[in-house]
Write an enzyme that holds these catalytic residues in place. Structure first.
Site, short mmCIF file in Angstrom:
data_model
loop_
_atom_site.label_atom_id
_atom_site.label_comp_id
_atom_site.label_asym_id
_atom_site.label_seq_id
_atom_site.Cartn_x
_atom_site.Cartn_y
_atom_site.Cartn_z
N ARG A 40 -10.99 22.39 74.24
CA ARG A 40 -9.82 23.24 74.45
C ARG A 40 -9.19 23.69 73.14
O ARG A 40 -8.53 24.72 73.08
CB ARG A 40 -8.75 22.49 75.26
CG ARG A 40 -9.13 22.18 76.69
CD ARG A 40 -7.88 21.73 77.45
NE ARG A 40 -8.19 21.03 78.69
CZ ARG A 40 -8.41 21.62 79.86
NH1 ARG A 40 -8.37 22.93 79.95
NH2 ARG A 40 -8.66 20.92 80.95
N LYS A 73 -4.55 23.45 83.21
CA LYS A 73 -4.26 23.29 81.79
C LYS A 73 -4.75 24.49 80.99
O LYS A 73 -4.28 24.78 79.91
CB LYS A 73 -4.98 22.03 81.26
CG LYS A 73 -4.51 20.74 81.83
CD LYS A 73 -5.36 19.60 81.20
CE LYS A 73 -5.08 18.28 81.82
NZ LYS A 73 -5.98 17.22 81.26
N GLY A 74 -5.77 25.15 81.52
CA GLY A 74 -6.55 26.14 80.76
C GLY A 74 -5.78 27.25 80.08
O GLY A 74 -6.19 27.73 79.02
N LYS A 126 -14.89 36.91 84.67
CA LYS A 126 -16.35 36.85 84.77
C LYS A 126 -16.85 37.93 85.71
O LYS A 126 -16.19 38.28 86.67
CB LYS A 126 -16.79 35.48 85.29
CG LYS A 126 -16.83 34.43 84.23
CD LYS A 126 -17.55 33.20 84.73
CE LYS A 126 -17.27 32.03 83.83
NZ LYS A 126 -17.84 30.79 84.36
N ASP A 129 -12.04 24.26 78.86
CA ASP A 129 -12.74 23.01 78.56
C ASP A 129 -14.07 22.87 79.25
O ASP A 129 -14.39 23.58 80.20
CB ASP A 129 -11.88 21.83 79.01
CG ASP A 129 -11.88 21.69 80.53
OD1 ASP A 129 -11.61 22.70 81.21
OD2 ASP A 129 -12.19 20.59 81.03
N PHE A 173 -20.89 29.90 81.25
CA PHE A 173 -19.83 28.89 81.11
C PHE A 173 -19.31 28.92 79.68
O PHE A 173 -20.05 28.71 78.73
CB PHE A 173 -20.34 27.50 81.48
CG PHE A 173 -19.21 26.54 81.70
CD1 PHE A 173 -18.57 26.49 82.93
CD2 PHE A 173 -18.74 25.74 80.67
CE1 PHE A 173 -17.48 25.64 83.14
CE2 PHE A 173 -17.66 24.88 80.86
CZ PHE A 173 -17.03 24.84 82.10
N ASP A 218 -12.83 33.46 87.84
CA ASP A 218 -14.24 33.25 88.18
C ASP A 218 -14.42 33.66 89.63
O ASP A 218 -14.63 34.83 89.92
CB ASP A 218 -14.59 31.79 87.91
CG ASP A 218 -16.08 31.50 88.07
OD1 ASP A 218 -16.84 32.45 88.26
OD2 ASP A 218 -16.48 30.32 88.00
N ASP A 228 -6.35 31.41 82.50
CA ASP A 228 -7.36 31.52 81.45
C ASP A 228 -8.52 32.39 81.86
O ASP A 228 -8.90 33.31 81.14
CB ASP A 228 -7.84 30.11 81.03
CG ASP A 228 -8.32 29.25 82.21
OD1 ASP A 228 -8.20 29.69 83.37
OD2 ASP A 228 -8.80 28.12 81.96
P1 IMP Z 1 -11.88 30.24 90.09
O1 IMP Z 1 -10.86 29.58 90.98
O2 IMP Z 1 -13.28 30.11 90.55
O3 IMP Z 1 -11.52 31.67 89.69
O4 IMP Z 1 -11.91 29.38 88.76
C1 IMP Z 1 -10.91 29.45 87.86
C2 IMP Z 1 -10.76 28.16 87.09
O5 IMP Z 1 -12.01 27.47 86.91
C3 IMP Z 1 -10.28 28.52 85.71
O6 IMP Z 1 -8.87 28.57 85.67
C4 IMP Z 1 -10.89 27.45 84.87
O7 IMP Z 1 -10.03 26.33 84.83
C5 IMP Z 1 -12.18 27.08 85.57
N1 IMP Z 1 -13.34 27.80 85.00
C6 IMP Z 1 -14.05 28.80 85.58
N2 IMP Z 1 -15.04 29.23 84.77
C7 IMP Z 1 -14.94 28.49 83.64
C8 IMP Z 1 -15.69 28.48 82.39
O8 IMP Z 1 -16.63 29.25 82.14
N3 IMP Z 1 -15.28 27.57 81.48
C9 IMP Z 1 -14.24 26.72 81.67
N4 IMP Z 1 -13.52 26.70 82.81
C10 IMP Z 1 -13.87 27.58 83.77
MG MG Z 2 -7.64 26.96 85.20
#
Ligand code: IMP
Ligand code: MG
Length: 167
Positions: A157, A39-40, A125, A151, A144, A97, A94
């Protein structure tokens, strides 16, 4: 909980204009299929596509990561509905990470044999990732963040800016 603004509404708007210019240049004269990762990325995608100078189609995809309980692979919840064979795809997320979510989306879409796939994230990040993005809005510290689509337990959001949650 207290919210501390990290990136203002104005800063986001200005950055999106330049990002859209870079993306429009990359896909000059071509049509883009923007794949919004739910959704982000829904707010970011909506603002970004309205700044693009190229023709654009929109698709949605949802990948959920089951960290903790079901370790490993991120799970595909909802897939795109159109054929993207030979199309130019822009995956919009969005935040980058660990990179797991974007990497999963990338490999699922790549199998559909598009002409080109590029990735765009609003935030990245500072940490080691399994995939890098082609277009990055802002690089942020490993904190975070919420707002502008992001969210914490489905809240925040709707904030027009990016904020850090504190107490
Ligand atoms: P990854 O798969 O670890 O890169 O995480 C990506 C997903 O985790 C993003 O699309 C977000 O939905 C969620 N996410 C990671 N860090 C944050 C944060 O600081 N705040 C909110 N959602 C996050
Ligand atoms: Mg996401």
């Amino acid at each position: 909980m207290e919210l501390k603004i990290m990136i203002t509404e104005y800063e986001i708007r200005e950055r999106i204009k330049t990002l859209a210019e870079e993306i429009s240049e990359e896909f000059y004269g071509e049509k883009i299929t923007a794949v919004c990762l739910l959704k982000g990325a829904f707010i970011f995608t909506a603002d970004l596509i309205r700044e693009l100078k190229t023709e654009v189609e929109i698709e949605f995809m949802r990948i959920k990561s089951y960290k903790g309980t079901e370790k490993g692979e991120d799970k595909l919840i909802y897939n795109i509905e159109t054929d993207i064979t030979e199309k130019n795809v822009l995956i919009v997320d969005d935040i980058l990470d660990t990179g797991g979510c974007l990497k999963t989306a990338f490999s699922i879409l790549k199998r559909k044999k598009p002409a080109k796939i590029k990735t765009c994230v609003l935030l990245e990040k500072e940490r080691k990732k399994s995939i890098s993005a082609d277009f990055i809005g802002f690089k942020i510290p490993d904190k975070f963040v919420v707002g502008y689509g992001l969210d914490m337990s489905e809240l925040y959001r709707d904030l027009p800016y990016i904020a850090v949650l504190g107490n």
